[in-house]
Design a protein around this motif. Structure first.
Motif, PDB file in Angstrom:
ATOM      1  N   PRO A  66       0.780  -1.241   0.000  1.00  8.13           N
ATOM      2  CA  PRO A  66       0.000   0.000   0.000  1.00  8.13           C
ATOM      3  C   PRO A  66       0.810   1.289   0.000  1.00  8.13           C
ATOM      4  O   PRO A  66       0.227   2.368   0.093  1.00  8.13           O
ATOM      5  CB  PRO A  66      -0.816  -0.121   1.285  1.00  8.13           C
ATOM      6  N   LEU A  67       2.155   1.237  -0.072  1.00  6.01           N
ATOM      7  CA  LEU A  67       2.923   2.464  -0.257  1.00  6.01           C
ATOM      8  C   LEU A  67       2.755   2.925  -1.702  1.00  6.01           C
ATOM      9  O   LEU A  67       2.598   2.113  -2.615  1.00  6.01           O
ATOM     10  CB  LEU A  67       4.403   2.220   0.041  1.00  6.01           C
ATOM     11  N   VAL A  68       2.806   4.231  -1.884  1.00  3.66           N
ATOM     12  CA  VAL A  68       2.682   4.809  -3.221  1.00  3.66           C
ATOM     13  C   VAL A  68       3.758   5.874  -3.404  1.00  3.66           C
ATOM     14  O   VAL A  68       4.439   6.258  -2.450  1.00  3.66           O
ATOM     15  CB  VAL A  68       1.284   5.437  -3.448  1.00  3.66           C
ATOM     16  N   ALA A  69       3.885   6.358  -4.637  1.00  2.69           N
ATOM     17  CA  ALA A  69       4.865   7.394  -4.938  1.00  2.69           C
ATOM     18  C   ALA A  69       4.594   8.643  -4.103  1.00  2.69           C
ATOM     19  O   ALA A  69       3.462   8.901  -3.681  1.00  2.69           O
ATOM     20  CB  ALA A  69       4.812   7.735  -6.424  1.00  2.69           C
ATOM     21  N   MET A  70       5.646   9.421  -3.877  1.00  5.10           N
ATOM     22  CA  MET A  70       5.521  10.633  -3.065  1.00  5.10           C
ATOM     23  C   MET A  70       4.500  11.589  -3.656  1.00  5.10           C
ATOM     24  O   MET A  70       4.367  11.718  -4.875  1.00  5.10           O
ATOM     25  CB  MET A  70       6.871  11.354  -2.958  1.00  5.10           C
ATOM     26  N   GLN A  71       3.800  12.273  -2.776  1.00  3.04           N
ATOM     27  CA  GLN A  71       2.856  13.299  -3.207  1.00  3.04           C
ATOM     28  C   GLN A  71       3.633  14.473  -3.811  1.00  3.04           C
ATOM     29  O   GLN A  71       4.748  14.791  -3.363  1.00  3.04           O
ATOM     30  CB  GLN A  71       2.010  13.748  -2.027  1.00  3.04           C
TER      31      GLN A  71
END
Length: 291
Positions: free
Chosen positions: A269-274
């Protein structure tokens, strides 16, 4: 037993999300070339939570092969299931790891007695040097100093990575059991004060991208050069803080990608930085002349 600047190394993935062995070997060489004392694969920073069992073993195996006994390897083998932690630790021992890092059971929220029995079972089952890992912000519970002090009686429990942010707690461990168990900083920004109290080093996130500088600060403390150590600590502080503007390892992995060290891929569930945080990260990396 384990001292100095130790890196909680990231696990690089390719564009298809697979473990990128070649990049990983290059990252390890980058660490060794810059004086890192210990490599720690499959910790939180290595995204151990989203590695399959097969991948977990493979990441550790590749690390041990690439390091080739040049420095110690402490393999992350913790779990919230005691039997699973024993199995992972046994595999790491068989592959040739020099020690294991055992995060406190997460989500279960055991009592202090439950924590003691968990670590006791692993210590008795696997004859390998073991590093306890207390990180309440990730696990949902704190391992109190009295529990660590009890566990220090086991000969193969050699250290604790303290990431509670509580200097008093770490100091209590050192005061009452410092001759039996080493304390290692689990927070880059607290390494200097913890080492001033007697900690033996740090398992670092920032060292992924600034290994030479993290090593220099730890080495300055070891030499008793507090002026240099304090100067380096303050110089690194903004970078340490930036590594946690989003959940670790998203910022440090993104930083490594911007530096051309690996891909930026993280697993759900980690995603690319905002976008806003990405711009902040880029600004800090430019300030430190890393990009």
């Amino acid at each position: 037993m384990f001292t100095g600047s130790m890196v909680a190394i990231i696990t690089p993935f390719d564009s298809q999300g697979r473990f990128d062995e070649e990049r990983y070997r290059q990252l390890i060489e980058f660490q060794l070339e810059n004086g890192t004392d210990v490599i720690v694969p499959c910790g939180t920073t290595g995204e151990s939570a989203t590695l399959s069992y097969e991948e977990h073993d493979r990441v550790i195996q590749v690390c041990i092969e690439q390091v080739n006994k040049r420095v110690p390897v402490i393999a992350g083998t913790g779990s919230n299931a005691t039997a699973e932690a024993i199995e992972l630790s046994q595999h790491a021992k068989e592959m040739g790891a020099d020690g294991v890092l055992l995060v406190s059971p997460y989500y279960n929220k055991p009592s202090q007695e439950g924590l003691y029995q968990h670590y006791k079972a692993i210590a008795e089952a696997v004859a390998i040097p073991q590093v306890l890992y207390n990180v309440p912000g990730r696990t949902g519970m704190n391992m109190e100093a009295k529990t660590t002090i009890r566990l220090a009686e086991f000969a193969n429990i050699v250290a604790i990575k303290e990431a509670s942010g509580n200097l008093t707690q770490a100091s209590e461990i050192l005061a009452q059991a410092g001759d039996k168990i080493d304390v290692l900083s689990g927070d880059d920004f607290l390494t200097l004060p913890l080492m001033a109290c007697g900690a033996k080093g740090v398992i670092s996130v920032t060292a992924n991208i600034m290994p030479k500088q993290v090593k220099a600060m730890v080495a300055a403390v070891d030499k008793g050069d507090w002026v240099t150590a304090r100067k380096l600590h303050l110089q690194l502080l903004e970078m340490h803080n930036t590594m946690f503007i989003e959940s670790n390892p998203v910022p440090v992995k993104t930083a490594a990608a911007l530096m051309g060290k690996c891909g930026e891929q993280v697993r759900l569930p980690l995603v690319a930085m905002q976008p806003a945080n990405l711009e902040k990260l880029k600004a800090v990396l430019k300030k430190y002349e890393l990009i």
